[in-house]
Design a protein around this motif. Structure first.
Motif, mmCIF file in Angstrom:
data_model
loop_
_atom_site.group_PDB
_atom_site.id
_atom_site.type_symbol
_atom_site.label_atom_id
_atom_site.label_comp_id
_atom_site.label_asym_id
_atom_site.label_seq_id
_atom_site.Cartn_x
_atom_site.Cartn_y
_atom_site.Cartn_z
ATOM 1 N N ASN A 145 0.787 -1.200 -0.043
ATOM 2 C CA ASN A 145 0.115 -0.013 0.069
ATOM 3 C C ASN A 145 0.798 1.347 -0.047
ATOM 4 O O ASN A 145 1.663 1.180 0.812
ATOM 5 C CB ASN A 145 -0.779 0.063 1.066
ATOM 6 N N GLU A 146 0.658 2.198 -1.030
ATOM 7 C CA GLU A 146 1.386 3.502 -1.051
ATOM 8 C C GLU A 146 2.879 3.340 -0.714
ATOM 9 O O GLU A 146 3.423 3.778 0.301
ATOM 10 C CB GLU A 146 0.987 4.396 0.045
ATOM 11 N N TYR A 147 3.523 2.559 -1.486
ATOM 12 C CA TYR A 147 5.139 2.333 -1.403
ATOM 13 C C TYR A 147 5.651 3.442 -0.950
ATOM 14 O O TYR A 147 5.673 4.445 -1.847
ATOM 15 C CB TYR A 147 5.670 1.756 -2.445
ATOM 16 N N ALA B 110 -5.496 5.606 14.877
ATOM 17 C CA ALA B 110 -5.116 7.031 14.667
ATOM 18 C C ALA B 110 -5.884 7.697 13.290
ATOM 19 O O ALA B 110 -5.752 8.812 13.097
ATOM 20 C CB ALA B 110 -3.574 7.016 14.090
ATOM 21 N N GLU B 111 -6.927 6.859 12.589
ATOM 22 C CA GLU B 111 -7.394 7.430 11.738
ATOM 23 C C GLU B 111 -9.143 7.553 11.986
ATOM 24 O O GLU B 111 -10.046 7.648 11.191
ATOM 25 C CB GLU B 111 -7.557 6.613 10.321
ATOM 26 N N LYS B 112 -9.381 7.517 13.106
ATOM 27 C CA LYS B 112 -10.882 7.485 13.702
ATOM 28 C C LYS B 112 -11.659 8.910 13.197
ATOM 29 O O LYS B 112 -12.711 8.985 13.059
ATOM 30 C CB LYS B 112 -11.111 7.135 15.305
ATOM 31 N N PHE B 113 -10.701 9.869 13.078
ATOM 32 C CA PHE B 113 -11.303 11.262 12.724
ATOM 33 C C PHE B 113 -11.327 11.381 11.090
ATOM 34 O O PHE B 113 -11.548 12.533 10.602
ATOM 35 C CB PHE B 113 -10.869 12.443 13.555
ATOM 36 N N HIS B 114 -10.923 10.360 10.648
ATOM 37 C CA HIS B 114 -10.891 10.290 8.793
ATOM 38 C C HIS B 114 -12.313 9.867 8.487
ATOM 39 O O HIS B 114 -12.807 9.003 8.938
ATOM 40 C CB HIS B 114 -9.805 9.464 8.450
ATOM 41 N N ALA B 115 -12.852 10.783 7.440
ATOM 42 C CA ALA B 115 -14.345 10.448 7.131
ATOM 43 C C ALA B 115 -14.519 8.902 6.485
ATOM 44 O O ALA B 115 -13.185 8.530 6.005
ATOM 45 C CB ALA B 115 -14.670 11.375 6.001
HETATM 46 C C1 GAL Z 1 -3.765 6.964 2.568
HETATM 47 C C2 GAL Z 1 -3.494 5.436 2.938
HETATM 48 C C3 GAL Z 1 -4.717 4.935 3.695
HETATM 49 C C4 GAL Z 1 -5.121 6.094 4.869
HETATM 50 C C5 GAL Z 1 -5.449 7.371 3.844
HETATM 51 C C6 GAL Z 1 -5.833 8.442 4.896
HETATM 52 O O1 GAL Z 1 -2.393 7.322 2.421
HETATM 53 O O2 GAL Z 1 -3.287 4.678 2.020
HETATM 54 O O3 GAL Z 1 -4.487 3.812 4.260
HETATM 55 O O4 GAL Z 1 -4.367 6.272 5.673
HETATM 56 O O5 GAL Z 1 -4.276 7.806 3.466
HETATM 57 O O6 GAL Z 1 -6.082 9.561 4.253
#
Ligand code: GAL
Length: 672
Positions: free
Chosen positions: A150-152, A353-358
């Motif tokens: 993922n996203e190298y 850490a991503e609970k506030f990401h939509a």
């Molecule tokens: C990307 C990543 C995802 C997530 C997302 C959040 O960089 O591939 O796993 O973290 O950002 O915006």
């Protein structure tokens, strides 16, 4: 369009992380996905610790259930190889696989991507995991796509540990064969840097002052290649057991990885895109990113793998998307060649850490604006897939912009004439082309340029003779070449092209550069702030007068017409823009960063005389042709009036003189 080129339907969905949820929720997820028109989800991206909870012990039962449930719901799977985040047990057992920064700091696990790309231990364990996953799921009926890692390089793109040092030495031996050749290329006669053997070489770790520039550039090239080698190793394992297409998600204009080399290795280009909803330039930047993705795939349809349905969580201030903005930006991807729209992520997390990401299913549930917009787009894309629409079609472009990673890496090195942000320069040219209504392909100098009426070359700082000959040949054969400042200053080893810079382009452009003279503020001004220094310029080609910044130089026009001059200051009267007929084409040189208005007038004029066709121009509205369709997107928050040649496929609204609401989209078909 051939049948083979036409996908059956637009892909629609997002990252799905069922390991964060109880199995009862999985069932609800599949029902909601069906409701939202989801037909493709990425599964397992961060599942290594769940799939292999202890060294060599694999637990696939939960993933079997998830894949079966999705399949029963008619949802196809982009299955990850799960190698993006090694589990804690692996780092404890083999701390030598952890990445090390240039300053010698070892990065720990407890976050993600904590591995050195050159680590043989990481590669060994990753390969074992990939084999296990592929053996298990290669024949699964839900499988549509393989998602490698993922996203190298997203967090760790360069590692300076001892394993990296060993790998860097072998890479250098491959490139140079002999240590003498490396010493010549790196110019090690300077500052007592001579090497007697490859074993003496280190990665460019923290050092007292400026490092060797060619060592830095080679380390950039090596690091991109090392990440790509990780991808290739996984791809080979998959390919030996499965014929399903393979991708890894790119990150737009990502400096650490030379995506020209990467794009050759993927079956379909896929991209993650997160423009800031609060930035008024985001629609233009987004367009540029989408044009790059189409160009990387040689014009083939690509997949928007990730975008956010609303706010992200990783900026200092995270703006929500405005009503309709997610839809407008999704159609921008489709207009510029995407055959699928996906999100990070399906269900908004409640922990981590991503609970506030939509997410597509927000914390507040389905009775929400975000979910309604997700449903609306899903049903529109399903309907659009049923009819003759943009799906699978090509996006015609008659203007190209050269993009070059070596130049990006080198021009931003320390100890340069002035600090230059390469991408900001590319974006300045792109903004003008976008404002003038042109659709742009990105290219390399040695691509087939004859297809383009105009080729723009922003700061091709590093160029070899073959690249310069290709650009010169393009102009001589009838093309319109526009070369920007700081081009062809260095060769591929970063040695200066002496005698006025530019190499073979000197003749094509009819100029020489005598001296660099970037407008610099005295260092003391930094203490008191103040405006960046501006230059004045004058000439008909920019519509009279304008301003410029960042760069200037003393140009000698030997056989070129001077079309714009510097106006005032020490450069008064010296050329800022020149033009020369070259064979049956012409070659322009632009010696400074013109302001947006001046650059627009200049490029507009150049494109008009080169016969570049462009769509209707309404401020704030993007109009792009894909196949036989015209797609219009209103990026403003006000309704606009626009004439379009046909009825809207989305709403059925009639031809011409229509109103596009704020963030509104129209697609009309039937173009010749
Ligand atoms: C990307 C990543 C995802 C997530 C997302 C959040 O960089 O591939 O796993 O973290 O950002 O915006």
């Amino acid at each position: 369009m051939s049948d083979a080129a036409r996908a059956k339907a637009f892909g629609y969905g997002g990252d799905y992380n069922p390991e964060q949820w109880a199995p009862e929720i999985w069932r609800e997820d599949v029902e909601l996905m069906k409701r939202a028109g989801v037909n493709l989800v990425s599964v397992g991206i961060f599942s290594w610790a769940r799939i292999e909870p202890r060294d060599g012990e694999f637990d696939f039962a939960w993933l079997d259930d998830v894949l079966d449930l999705l399949h029963q719901g008619g949802i196809r799977v982009d299955l990850a190889t799960a190698t993006a985040s090694p589990p804690p047990w692996l780092a404890l057992k083999h701390p030598e696989l952890l990445p090390v920064t240039a300053d010698g700091v070892t990065l720990s696990s407890g976050s993600r991507q904590a591995y050195c790309p050159s680590s043989p231990v990481y590669r060994h364990y990753a390969a074992r995991l990939v084999r296990a996953i592929v053996d298990r799921y290669a024949e699964h009926p839900a499988l549509a796509l393989w998602h490698v890692n993922n996203e190298y390089g997203c967090h760790v793109s360069r590692c300076y540990c001892d394993a990296s040092a060993t790998a860097f030495r072998s890479w250098l031996e491959q490139r140079y064969s002999t240590i003498e050749a490396l010493n010549d290329a790196w110019g090690t006669a300077f500052w007592s840097q001579h090497y007697a053997a490859f074993d003496e070489i280190l990665p460019p770790r923290a050092a007292p002052t400026f490092k060797n520039p060619t060592q830095l550039l080679d380390f950039d090239r090596f690091s991109s290649d090392e990440l790509l080698a990780c991808f290739r190793a996984e791809k080979e394992i998959i390919r030996s057991r499965s014929t399903v297409p393979i991708t890894t998600n790119f990150m737009g204009f990502f400096k650490p990885a030379d995506y020209w080399a990467w794009a050759r290795e993927v079956d379909i280009v896929s991209d993650d895109s997160y423009p800031d909803p609060a930035d008024p330039l985001s629609p233009v930047y987004g367009a540029m990113q989408r044009d790059l993705m189409r160009s990387l795939g040689g014009g083939k349809p690509w997949l928007l793998m990730e975008q956010s349905p609303g706010a992200v969580n990783w900026r200092e201030r995270n703006a929500a998307k405005r009503p309709g903005q997610m839809r407008a930006w999704s159609y921008q991807s489709i207009a510029r060649g995407a055959d699928g729209i996906m999100f990070f992520q399906w269900r908004q997390a409640v922990a981590g850490a991503e609970k506030f990401h939509a997410g597509m299913v927000p914390h507040s549930g389905t009775d929400t604006r975000i979910f309604r917009e997700v449903e609306q787009l899903g049903s529109e894309l399903a309907a659009l897939s049923e009819r003759e629409g943009p799906l699978g079609a090509a996006v015609p472009a008659s203007v190209a912009v050269v993009l070059d990673w070596d130049s990006w890496w080198a021009i931003e090195q320390e100890a340069s004439p002035t600090a230059i942000d390469y991408l900001a320069g590319v974006f300045a040219w792109y903004r003008a082309l976008f404002a003038a209504g042109a659709t742009v392909d990105f290219v390399r100098p040695t691509d087939d340029l004859a297809r383009y009426a105009v080729v723009v070359v922003p700061s091709l700082f590093v160029a070899d003779d073959a690249q310069l000959a290709a650009l010169a040949g393009y102009a001589a054969d009838g093309g319109t070449l526009v070369v920007g400042y700081q081009s062809a200053i260095l060769d591929k080893d970063l040695h200066v092209r002496t005698g006025g810079y530019l190499g073979a382009l000197q003749q094509t452009l009819g100029i020489r550069i005598e001296e660099f003279a970037p407008p610099a503020a005295p260092d003391l001004a930094a203490l008191g702030g103040g405006e960046p220094p501006r230059l004045r310029v004058r000439g008909d080609a920019i519509g009279g007068t304008g301003s410029a910044s960042l760069w200037a130089e003393y140009v000698r026009a030997d056989s070129a017409e001077v079309r714009v001059v510097f106006d005032g200051g020490v450069l008064h009267g010296f050329p800022a823009v020149t033009r020369r007929r070259s064979g049956s084409g012409e070659a322009w040189y632009v010696a400074t960063l013109l302001d947006d208005d001046a650059l627009l007038v200049l490029l507009d004029g150049i494109m008009t005389s080169a016969g570049v066709e462009r769509g209707p121009r309404v401020p704030g509205v993007e109009v792009v042709r894909r196949g036989r369709h015209l797609i219009a997107i209103n990026h403003t928050d006000e309704p606009v009036e626009i004439d379009l040649p046909g009825a809207d496929l989305l709403t059925g609204a009639g031809a011409s003189g229509r109103t596009l609401e704020a963030q509104g989209v129209a697609i009309v078909g039937g173009l010749p």
